[in-house]
Enzyme design. Structure first.
Site, PDB file in Angstrom:
ATOM      1  N   GLY A 188       0.879  -1.031  -0.013  1.00  0.00           N
ATOM      2  CA  GLY A 188      -0.024  -0.221  -0.019  1.00  0.00           C
ATOM      3  C   GLY A 188       0.941   1.192  -0.243  1.00  0.00           C
ATOM      4  O   GLY A 188       1.847   1.190  -0.553  1.00  0.00           O
ATOM      5  N   LYS A 194       4.970   5.101   8.032  1.00  0.00           N
ATOM      6  CA  LYS A 194       5.615   6.571   7.832  1.00  0.00           C
ATOM      7  C   LYS A 194       5.160   7.668   8.644  1.00  0.00           C
ATOM      8  O   LYS A 194       5.820   8.443   9.165  1.00  0.00           O
ATOM      9  CB  LYS A 194       5.382   6.988   6.265  1.00  0.00           C
ATOM     10  CG  LYS A 194       6.181   5.899   5.454  1.00  0.00           C
ATOM     11  CD  LYS A 194       6.119   6.698   3.922  1.00  0.00           C
ATOM     12  CE  LYS A 194       6.772   5.453   3.068  1.00  0.00           C
ATOM     13  NZ  LYS A 194       6.464   5.807   1.588  1.00  0.00           N
ATOM     14  N   THR A 200      -0.534  -0.097  10.126  1.00  0.00           N
ATOM     15  CA  THR A 200      -1.908  -0.469   9.910  1.00  0.00           C
ATOM     16  C   THR A 200      -1.874  -1.141   8.575  1.00  0.00           C
ATOM     17  O   THR A 200      -1.110  -0.820   7.858  1.00  0.00           O
ATOM     18  CB  THR A 200      -2.713   0.725  10.207  1.00  0.00           C
ATOM     19  OG1 THR A 200      -2.189   1.832   9.366  1.00  0.00           O
ATOM     20  CG2 THR A 200      -2.602   1.171  11.660  1.00  0.00           C
ATOM     21  N   ASN A 202      -4.479  -1.701   5.134  1.00  0.00           N
ATOM     22  CA  ASN A 202      -5.575  -0.851   4.412  1.00  0.00           C
ATOM     23  C   ASN A 202      -6.185  -1.982   3.425  1.00  0.00           C
ATOM     24  O   ASN A 202      -5.646  -2.287   2.357  1.00  0.00           O
ATOM     25  CB  ASN A 202      -4.981   0.347   4.001  1.00  0.00           C
ATOM     26  CG  ASN A 202      -6.103   1.136   3.098  1.00  0.00           C
ATOM     27  OD1 ASN A 202      -7.149   0.853   3.607  1.00  0.00           O
ATOM     28  ND2 ASN A 202      -5.875   2.142   2.319  1.00  0.00           N
ATOM     29  N   GLU A 253      -9.069  -1.087   8.247  1.00  0.00           N
ATOM     30  CA  GLU A 253      -7.526  -1.078   8.343  1.00  0.00           C
ATOM     31  C   GLU A 253      -7.316  -1.617   9.665  1.00  0.00           C
ATOM     32  O   GLU A 253      -7.412  -1.044  10.856  1.00  0.00           O
ATOM     33  CB  GLU A 253      -7.194   0.686   8.364  1.00  0.00           C
ATOM     34  CG  GLU A 253      -7.441   1.416   7.136  1.00  0.00           C
ATOM     35  CD  GLU A 253      -7.041   2.786   7.319  1.00  0.00           C
ATOM     36  OE1 GLU A 253      -5.755   3.139   7.836  1.00  0.00           O
ATOM     37  OE2 GLU A 253      -7.718   3.778   6.919  1.00  0.00           O
ATOM     38  N   ILE A 256      -2.261  -5.190  13.419  1.00  0.00           N
ATOM     39  CA  ILE A 256      -1.864  -6.440  14.064  1.00  0.00           C
ATOM     40  C   ILE A 256      -0.913  -6.152  15.278  1.00  0.00           C
ATOM     41  O   ILE A 256       0.104  -5.624  15.083  1.00  0.00           O
ATOM     42  CB  ILE A 256      -1.264  -7.657  13.242  1.00  0.00           C
ATOM     43  CG1 ILE A 256      -2.638  -7.918  12.167  1.00  0.00           C
ATOM     44  CG2 ILE A 256      -0.822  -8.637  13.802  1.00  0.00           C
ATOM     45  CD1 ILE A 256      -1.784  -8.806  11.154  1.00  0.00           C
ATOM     46  N   HIS A 258       1.432  -6.890  17.037  1.00  0.00           N
ATOM     47  CA  HIS A 258       2.535  -7.807  17.249  1.00  0.00           C
ATOM     48  C   HIS A 258       3.722  -7.350  15.990  1.00  0.00           C
ATOM     49  O   HIS A 258       3.524  -6.674  15.078  1.00  0.00           O
ATOM     50  CB  HIS A 258       2.332  -9.349  16.431  1.00  0.00           C
ATOM     51  CG  HIS A 258       3.370 -10.182  16.446  1.00  0.00           C
ATOM     52  ND1 HIS A 258       3.786 -10.887  17.818  1.00  0.00           N
ATOM     53  CD2 HIS A 258       4.231 -10.730  15.611  1.00  0.00           C
ATOM     54  CE1 HIS A 258       4.902 -11.528  17.537  1.00  0.00           C
ATOM     55  NE2 HIS A 258       5.250 -11.441  16.224  1.00  0.00           N
ATOM     56  N   TYR A 265       3.683  -9.664   2.188  1.00  0.00           N
ATOM     57  CA  TYR A 265       2.974  -9.489   1.007  1.00  0.00           C
ATOM     58  C   TYR A 265       2.655 -10.710   0.235  1.00  0.00           C
ATOM     59  O   TYR A 265       3.675 -11.711   0.044  1.00  0.00           O
ATOM     60  CB  TYR A 265       3.878  -8.503   0.155  1.00  0.00           C
ATOM     61  CG  TYR A 265       4.136  -7.158   0.848  1.00  0.00           C
ATOM     62  CD1 TYR A 265       2.893  -6.559   1.190  1.00  0.00           C
ATOM     63  CD2 TYR A 265       5.322  -6.878   0.930  1.00  0.00           C
ATOM     64  CE1 TYR A 265       3.301  -5.138   1.944  1.00  0.00           C
ATOM     65  CE2 TYR A 265       5.720  -5.509   1.471  1.00  0.00           C
ATOM     66  CZ  TYR A 265       4.745  -4.798   1.898  1.00  0.00           C
ATOM     67  OH  TYR A 265       4.946  -3.405   2.507  1.00  0.00           O
ATOM     68  N   PHE A 283      -9.649  14.097  14.694  1.00  0.00           N
ATOM     69  CA  PHE A 283      -8.566  14.635  15.920  1.00  0.00           C
ATOM     70  C   PHE A 283      -7.901  15.985  15.355  1.00  0.00           C
ATOM     71  O   PHE A 283      -7.991  16.184  13.980  1.00  0.00           O
ATOM     72  CB  PHE A 283      -7.607  13.652  16.147  1.00  0.00           C
ATOM     73  CG  PHE A 283      -8.027  12.116  16.501  1.00  0.00           C
ATOM     74  CD1 PHE A 283      -8.151  12.219  18.012  1.00  0.00           C
ATOM     75  CD2 PHE A 283      -8.734  11.379  15.754  1.00  0.00           C
ATOM     76  CE1 PHE A 283      -8.596  11.014  18.569  1.00  0.00           C
ATOM     77  CE2 PHE A 283      -9.196  10.225  16.382  1.00  0.00           C
ATOM     78  CZ  PHE A 283      -9.189   9.841  17.729  1.00  0.00           C
TER      79      PHE A 283
END
Length: 345
Positions: A188, A194, A200, A202, A253, A256, A258, A265, A283
């Protein structure tokens, strides 16, 4: 003539099946059961005709057990936005309209309930709307409107002097049935890593359009597994438009919880969503968003440690295809699987 009669009969049959399969809003059964447990009187006031209303409830006997009165649009002189249907519902309950709190999803219903003298909680049912702004603008300034909520799951009964929901797990609402998603991990834009420092995922909107169309926007928690591994991980997941970034399409989104040594991928990812954490929110700064995401992660970890949600980690769905061939719904209340999803990391 025979062809015309056959088509009309088929149409009636299809309409009967369609109305019978209409789903209640997410959180409706939970709220009705809670109100019953609190000793509240409940009525349904609808602009629907009695015959159509009966068709809608044909497969929902539990719903009839949770309200004490019902008034349909063809049983009063004037339909919504007139107050007639609400006034009659209050009369049948033996309660003054000003002592009633009405849940409405349409501006015409809001207008009618306010005209009847009731307080109103507005819960828009347009699942493809990115937020409640449009409905908020339509009802803004109406004195009887108490709240505009993104879903019934966001309703807090303590605001109105009622006992709190008793089903919360570390502040999280258990989802019954659980939502199951699986797809392939693809590259993605890397926004999560970044900008947020949080990897996360998507999920591609085109693949998800029908799967999450009716899902309530918000933050969820659950379990995830990847590829041929039988390892199961905790995860926190957003479903919605991500108002901070102004997404134009509804996305999912997952994060995980961990640390992985390398990307995965091309691997299959399996997601079992079993808890609702909170409504989607905007926010004022990137720092505030990051802080809240980490808090959501902590809340998710605590909730998933509870036996009520921890049991889903053992669902066969989370195991590789070969391991789950004998069944995908061993946990009672699990929902059907949604296939063909693409996930972007």
């Amino acid at each position: 003539m025979f062809d015309t009669i056959w088509r009309e009969d088929l149409c009636c049959y299809c309409c009967l099946r369609r109305w019978a399969d209409v789903k209640p809003l997410p959180g409706a059964r939970r709220l009705l059961q809670h109100l019953q447990a609190c000793g509240c009187k409940v009525a349904i006031a609808t602009s629907t005709s009695r015959s159509t209303f009966d068709k809608k409830l044909a497969k929902k006997p539990w719903m009839r057990e949770l309200f004490q009165a019902s008034v349909c649009g063809d049983e009063v002189a004037n339909g919504k936005p007139a107050p007639d249907v609400f006034q009659e519902a209050a009369r049948q309950l033996g309660v003054a309209p000003q002592d009633c709190l009405c849940f409405e999803d349409a501006p015409s219903g809001v207008q009618g309930a306010v005209a009847a003298g009731m307080g109103v909680v507005v819960v828009p049912s347009l699942v493809e709307s990115p937020d409640t702004k449009q409905v908020q603008e339509q009802v803004d300034g109406q004195a009887g409107v108490r709240q505009v909520l993104p879903s019934l799951l966001a309703f807090d009964p303590t605001v109105y002097g009622l006992p709190a929901f008793h089903d919360l797990v570390e502040g999280v609402i258990p989802m019954e049935p659980a939502l199951k998603l699986k797809g392939t991990v693809v590259k993605g834009f890397g926004r999560g890593s970044k900008e947020l420092g949080i990897p996360t995922a998507n999920v591609d909107a085109d693949s998800l359009r029908h799967t999450i169309a009716e899902a309530v926007t918000g933050i969820y928690c659950g379990w995830a597994s990847i590829g041929s591994s039988k390892e199961v991980y905790r995860m926190c997941m957003s479903i919605g438009w991500n108002p901070f970034y102004g997404n134009k399409e509804k996305t999912a989104e997952p994060w995980i919880l961990h640390d992985f040594d390398q990307p995965f991928y091309g691997e299959e990812i399996r997601l079992l969503v079993c808890g609702y954490v909170r409504p989607e929110a905007n926010f004022s700064s990137l720092e505030a968003l990051i802080q809240r995401i980490h808090k959501d992660g902590d809340v998710s970890k605590a909730a998933l440690a509870h036996p009520k949600l921890a049991k889903y980690a053992h669902d066969n769905f989370l195991q590789p295809e070969a391991a789950s061939a004998e069944g995908l719904a061993d946990i009672e209340g699990s929902a059907p699987v949604a296939n063909g999803l693409a996930v972007r990391l």
